[in-house]
Design an enzyme around this catalytic site. Sequence first.
Site, PDB file in Angstrom:
ATOM      1  N   ARG A 196     -63.104 144.798  31.336  1.00 56.54           N
ATOM      2  CA  ARG A 196     -62.215 143.479  32.317  1.00 56.54           C
ATOM      3  C   ARG A 196     -60.948 143.404  31.496  1.00 56.54           C
ATOM      4  O   ARG A 196     -60.778 142.459  30.319  1.00 56.54           O
ATOM      5  CB  ARG A 196     -62.450 142.800  33.043  1.00 56.54           C
ATOM      6  CG  ARG A 196     -61.742 141.327  33.593  1.00 56.54           C
ATOM      7  CD  ARG A 196     -62.100 140.667  34.458  1.00 56.54           C
ATOM      8  NE  ARG A 196     -63.470 139.904  34.529  1.00 56.54           N
ATOM      9  CZ  ARG A 196     -63.949 139.076  34.566  1.00 56.54           C
ATOM     10  NH1 ARG A 196     -63.936 139.089  36.170  1.00 56.54           N
ATOM     11  NH2 ARG A 196     -64.826 137.967  34.362  1.00 56.54           N
ATOM     12  N   ARG A 230     -73.040 127.689  43.113  1.00 51.98           N
ATOM     13  CA  ARG A 230     -73.653 129.385  42.010  1.00 51.98           C
ATOM     14  C   ARG A 230     -74.859 128.659  42.455  1.00 51.98           C
ATOM     15  O   ARG A 230     -75.628 129.539  41.258  1.00 51.98           O
ATOM     16  CB  ARG A 230     -72.617 128.956  40.593  1.00 51.98           C
ATOM     17  CG  ARG A 230     -72.344 130.066  40.292  1.00 51.98           C
ATOM     18  CD  ARG A 230     -71.419 130.026  38.983  1.00 51.98           C
ATOM     19  NE  ARG A 230     -70.611 131.541  38.449  1.00 51.98           N
ATOM     20  CZ  ARG A 230     -69.704 132.057  38.733  1.00 51.98           C
ATOM     21  NH1 ARG A 230     -68.271 130.756  39.297  1.00 51.98           N
ATOM     22  NH2 ARG A 230     -69.332 132.644  37.538  1.00 51.98           N
ATOM     23  N   ARG A 257     -74.747 136.317  31.431  1.00 54.04           N
ATOM     24  CA  ARG A 257     -74.472 135.814  32.944  1.00 54.04           C
ATOM     25  C   ARG A 257     -74.767 136.189  33.662  1.00 54.04           C
ATOM     26  O   ARG A 257     -75.628 135.296  35.136  1.00 54.04           O
ATOM     27  CB  ARG A 257     -73.026 136.028  32.560  1.00 54.04           C
ATOM     28  CG  ARG A 257     -71.703 134.815  31.971  1.00 54.04           C
ATOM     29  CD  ARG A 257     -70.865 135.594  31.538  1.00 54.04           C
ATOM     30  NE  ARG A 257     -69.329 135.621  32.879  1.00 54.04           N
ATOM     31  CZ  ARG A 257     -68.414 136.720  32.609  1.00 54.04           C
ATOM     32  NH1 ARG A 257     -67.938 137.165  32.129  1.00 54.04           N
ATOM     33  NH2 ARG A 257     -67.781 136.721  34.390  1.00 54.04           N
ATOM     34  N   LYS A 273     -65.266 140.153  42.569  1.00 51.53           N
ATOM     35  CA  LYS A 273     -64.616 138.581  43.925  1.00 51.53           C
ATOM     36  C   LYS A 273     -63.203 138.877  43.679  1.00 51.53           C
ATOM     37  O   LYS A 273     -62.311 138.453  44.412  1.00 51.53           O
ATOM     38  CB  LYS A 273     -65.897 137.695  42.968  1.00 51.53           C
ATOM     39  CG  LYS A 273     -67.061 138.222  43.571  1.00 51.53           C
ATOM     40  CD  LYS A 273     -68.129 136.733  43.280  1.00 51.53           C
ATOM     41  CE  LYS A 273     -68.048 136.167  41.839  1.00 51.53           C
ATOM     42  NZ  LYS A 273     -68.551 136.441  40.666  1.00 51.53           N
ATOM     43  N   ARG A 294     -61.487 137.772  28.268  1.00 51.58           N
ATOM     44  CA  ARG A 294     -61.492 136.747  28.455  1.00 51.58           C
ATOM     45  C   ARG A 294     -63.141 136.054  27.257  1.00 51.58           C
ATOM     46  O   ARG A 294     -63.942 137.604  27.309  1.00 51.58           O
ATOM     47  CB  ARG A 294     -62.746 136.779  29.727  1.00 51.58           C
ATOM     48  CG  ARG A 294     -61.485 135.924  30.651  1.00 51.58           C
ATOM     49  CD  ARG A 294     -62.285 135.953  31.916  1.00 51.58           C
ATOM     50  NE  ARG A 294     -63.495 135.491  32.543  1.00 51.58           N
ATOM     51  CZ  ARG A 294     -63.274 135.215  32.960  1.00 51.58           C
ATOM     52  NH1 ARG A 294     -63.637 135.738  34.459  1.00 51.58           N
ATOM     53  NH2 ARG A 294     -65.040 134.440  33.641  1.00 51.58           N
TER      54      ARG A 294
HETATM   55  P1  AMP Z   1     -65.673 132.530  36.539  1.00 50.18           P
HETATM   56  O1  AMP Z   1     -64.687 132.688  36.748  1.00 50.18           O
HETATM   57  O2  AMP Z   1     -66.216 132.080  38.234  1.00 50.18           O
HETATM   58  O3  AMP Z   1     -66.458 133.777  36.327  1.00 50.18           O
HETATM   59  O4  AMP Z   1     -66.598 131.435  36.079  1.00 50.18           O
HETATM   60  C1  AMP Z   1     -66.776 131.379  34.598  1.00 50.18           C
HETATM   61  C2  AMP Z   1     -67.621 130.490  33.584  1.00 50.18           C
HETATM   62  O5  AMP Z   1     -66.693 129.314  34.741  1.00 50.18           O
HETATM   63  C3  AMP Z   1     -68.466 131.107  34.496  1.00 50.18           C
HETATM   64  O6  AMP Z   1     -69.174 131.516  33.593  1.00 50.18           O
HETATM   65  C4  AMP Z   1     -69.739 129.748  34.436  1.00 50.18           C
HETATM   66  O7  AMP Z   1     -69.896 128.603  32.521  1.00 50.18           O
HETATM   67  C5  AMP Z   1     -68.456 128.292  34.753  1.00 50.18           C
HETATM   68  N1  AMP Z   1     -68.348 128.331  36.459  1.00 50.18           N
HETATM   69  C6  AMP Z   1     -67.117 128.678  36.782  1.00 50.18           C
HETATM   70  N2  AMP Z   1     -67.566 128.196  38.712  1.00 50.18           N
HETATM   71  C7  AMP Z   1     -68.683 127.701  38.250  1.00 50.18           C
HETATM   72  C8  AMP Z   1     -69.751 127.163  38.813  1.00 50.18           C
HETATM   73  N3  AMP Z   1     -69.571 126.838  40.385  1.00 50.18           N
HETATM   74  N4  AMP Z   1     -71.163 126.269  38.871  1.00 50.18           N
HETATM   75  C9  AMP Z   1     -71.242 126.374  37.110  1.00 50.18           C
HETATM   76  N5  AMP Z   1     -70.175 126.774  36.351  1.00 50.18           N
HETATM   77  C10 AMP Z   1     -69.105 127.798  37.089  1.00 50.18           C
END
Ligand code: AMP
Length: 215
Positions: free
Chosen positions: A128, A89, A172, A14, A161
């Site tokens: 990554r 999400r 996840r 993404k 990360r």
């Molecule tokens: P990402 O960078 O989008 O993979 O987000 C990393 C982490 O941030 C996720 O695993 C969640 O813990 C938190 N997070 C990001 N966006 C959301 C969302 N829309 N709802 C809930 N948690 C989020």
Amino acid sequence: MMNLVLLGPPGAGKGTQAARIVEKYAIPHISTGDIFRKNIKEGTELGKKAQEYMNKGELVPDSLVIEIALDRLNEDDCKVGFLLDGFPRTVEQAEALDAYLADKGQQVDKVLDMDVKKEILMERLTGRRVCKDCGATYNVVGMPPKKEGVCDVCGGELYQRADDTAETVANRIEVYNSQTKPLIDYYEKAGNIVHMDGSIGYEELFAEIVKLLGE
Ligand code: AMP
């Protein structure tokens, strides 16, 4: 005006597609994950709260996420549209987004759903690497930087990360399947979702997206 949502499991690519889409269509890239990581780096209260969940691979509670996402959408640069990456999400988040947009006489125009098999996701996520300075992403297997550990774009140092370790990644993916996948049905009912195969190459996938959204 183009209101877009990128949907797909962690590791579907993404972020990579988002960077290219926002460049081509000149709309802001809104990643709730990036907003949280920035807050963690700056040591804010929001960052402290979010970090507990993120490190375990769990979702940050809806109440917190919805507020920061809608605040961000309210900024001026989103008047031309936006690309949401990693939000919504949960169905509750999607409903909140729809309500916010409906209030402005708008809607989510397209949801791009990128699907990828679990084995590929594991490989992509644990491989990554992200640039500390500019946020560009690489993959030690599929998309390595020219020089190991160094960003091609800005020369910054690459890091892994905290939530890209094998254990957190597995969680996840579970969380995606149980809490985020129901959104596919939600948008199917709304009739604005398009399914794409996220396991094809990055270039091919971007070409598909351009075909869909138009030159
Ligand atoms: P990402 O960078 O989008 O993979 O987000 C990393 C982490 O941030 C996720 O695993 C969640 O813990 C938190 N997070 C990001 N966006 C959301 C969302 N829309 N709802 C809930 N948690 C989020």
